[in-house]
Scaffold this motif. Structure first.
Motif, short mmCIF file in Angstrom:
data_model
loop_
_atom_site.label_atom_id
_atom_site.label_comp_id
_atom_site.label_asym_id
_atom_site.label_seq_id
_atom_site.Cartn_x
_atom_site.Cartn_y
_atom_site.Cartn_z
N ALA A 194 0.91 -1.06 0.27
CA ALA A 194 0.05 0.11 0.01
C ALA A 194 0.90 1.27 -0.06
CB ALA A 194 -0.99 0.11 1.07
N ASN A 195 0.53 2.34 -0.66
CA ASN A 195 1.19 3.34 -0.77
C ASN A 195 0.97 4.45 0.41
OD1 ASN A 195 2.92 5.48 -1.45
ND2 ASN A 195 1.62 6.20 -3.06
N THR A 196 1.60 4.16 1.41
CA THR A 196 1.72 4.91 2.73
C THR A 196 2.75 5.57 3.02
OG1 THR A 196 2.62 2.97 3.88
CG2 THR A 196 0.23 3.08 3.73
N ALA A 197 2.86 6.63 4.11
CA ALA A 197 3.75 7.41 4.24
C ALA A 197 4.92 6.67 4.83
CB ALA A 197 3.64 8.31 5.59
N LEU A 198 5.00 5.52 5.43
CA LEU A 198 6.02 4.65 5.79
C LEU A 198 6.59 3.82 4.50
CD1 LEU A 198 7.64 4.00 8.25
CD2 LEU A 198 6.02 2.15 8.82
N VAL A 199 5.79 3.37 3.68
CA VAL A 199 6.27 2.66 2.63
C VAL A 199 6.99 3.52 1.83
CG1 VAL A 199 5.35 1.35 0.52
CG2 VAL A 199 4.57 0.79 2.90
N GLU A 200 6.65 4.69 1.65
CA GLU A 200 7.18 5.95 0.91
C GLU A 200 8.44 6.15 1.25
OE1 GLU A 200 7.91 8.20 -2.34
OE2 GLU A 200 6.31 6.88 -2.22
N LEU A 201 8.87 6.16 2.59
CA LEU A 201 9.97 6.27 3.06
C LEU A 201 10.92 5.03 3.01
CD1 LEU A 201 9.27 8.26 6.50
CD2 LEU A 201 10.47 9.06 4.60
N MET A 202 10.47 3.83 3.25
CA MET A 202 11.23 2.71 2.87
C MET A 202 11.54 2.57 1.51
SD MET A 202 8.66 -0.01 5.16
CE MET A 202 9.31 -1.26 4.07
N ALA A 203 10.87 2.98 0.51
CA ALA A 203 11.13 2.89 -1.13
C ALA A 203 12.36 4.04 -1.10
CB ALA A 203 10.02 3.29 -1.79
N LEU A 204 12.20 5.20 -0.72
CA LEU A 204 12.98 6.13 -0.77
C LEU A 204 14.60 5.46 0.09
CD1 LEU A 204 11.47 9.48 0.06
CD2 LEU A 204 12.68 9.00 -2.01
N TYR A 264 16.96 12.31 -3.77
CA TYR A 264 16.28 11.19 -2.94
C TYR A 264 16.56 11.12 -1.50
CZ TYR A 264 14.32 8.41 -6.98
OH TYR A 264 13.67 8.18 -7.78
N ILE A 265 17.93 11.69 -1.09
CA ILE A 265 18.47 11.71 0.17
C ILE A 265 17.67 13.10 0.85
CG2 ILE A 265 20.26 12.44 1.58
CD1 ILE A 265 22.15 10.81 -0.02
N LYS A 266 17.47 13.94 0.00
CA LYS A 266 16.78 15.39 0.55
C LYS A 266 15.37 14.93 0.81
CE LYS A 266 15.87 19.96 -0.27
NZ LYS A 266 15.62 21.12 -1.57
N LEU A 267 14.80 14.29 -0.16
CA LEU A 267 13.28 13.76 0.20
C LEU A 267 13.04 12.87 1.19
CD1 LEU A 267 12.13 13.00 -3.50
CD2 LEU A 267 11.13 14.73 -2.15
N ALA A 268 14.01 12.01 1.36
CA ALA A 268 14.00 11.15 2.51
C ALA A 268 13.96 11.75 3.79
CB ALA A 268 14.97 10.00 2.29
N GLN A 269 15.04 12.72 3.97
CA GLN A 269 15.07 13.61 5.29
C GLN A 269 13.79 14.49 5.26
OE1 GLN A 269 18.69 15.75 4.07
NE2 GLN A 269 19.98 14.20 5.04
N GLU A 270 13.48 15.04 4.50
CA GLU A 270 12.14 15.83 4.56
C GLU A 270 11.09 15.16 5.00
OE1 GLU A 270 11.82 17.67 0.72
OE2 GLU A 270 13.44 19.10 1.24
N GLY A 271 10.83 13.88 4.52
CA GLY A 271 9.61 12.82 4.64
C GLY A 271 9.96 12.32 6.08
N ARG A 272 10.91 11.92 6.33
CA ARG A 272 11.29 11.43 7.92
C ARG A 272 10.90 12.54 8.88
NH1 ARG A 272 15.33 9.13 6.38
NH2 ARG A 272 14.66 7.06 6.29
#
Length: 151
Positions: free
Chosen positions: A70-80, A107-115
């Motif tokens: 499922a496309n969840t916030a946590l799965v998106e972070l895992m994908a990044l 991707y590193i920047k996106l992952a940091q912001e998302g986290r």
């Protein structure tokens, strides 16, 4: 000379080890990556186990159909995070690929912001994300999924 019957050889069918006449035959698959290879998107990469379609082994197709996430916030972070690791491995052997290097840093920047956003809403993702002021609150309730942290 008569061929030996595989059912009567000393090793038996599928038995044996190298060196020797009883070792099974292996078919290695060693893909070679070109510069700037085609890439899956982050979610496809997480589901297939590789960012690069050229490294996707044929037998994985059966597993892929059973691993839709499922496309969840946590799965998106895992994908990044997965894509960052894969790009880092690629850059180890293709250090001059500027397009992939830029994608890696984005991707590193996106992952940091998302986290940061995720942790503000649901709390720390890792034990190491705690601060001395918070104490050791890793096991305190509620857990992220109690608030819908998988949404």
């Amino acid at each position: 000379m008569e061929k030996p019957n595989p059912n009567t050889t000393p090793c038996g069918v599928g038995k044996g080890c190298l060196p020797g006449c009883c070792a099974p035959l292996a078919f290695p698959y060693v893909p070679i990556q070109d510069k700037d290879p085609v890439r899956y998107n982050r979610m496809e990469a997480l589901q297939t186990g590789t960012l690069f379609p050229g490294l996707n082994l044929p037998f994985k197709a059966a597993i892929q159909s059973q691993t839709k996430l499922a496309n969840t916030a946590l799965v998106e972070l895992m994908a990044l995070d997965f894509a960052i690791d894969e790009l880092g491995l690629y850059l180890t052997t293709h250090a001059n690929d500027q397009e992939v290097l830029q994608l890696y840093w984005s991707y590193i920047k996106l992952a940091q912001e998302g986290r940061e956003k995720y942790e503000k809403m649901y709390g720390p993702l890792l034990q190491t994300d705690l601060t001395p002021e918070e104490g050791f609150a890793w096991l305190k309730d509620p857990w992220p999924w109690d608030f819908g942290g998988n949404d």
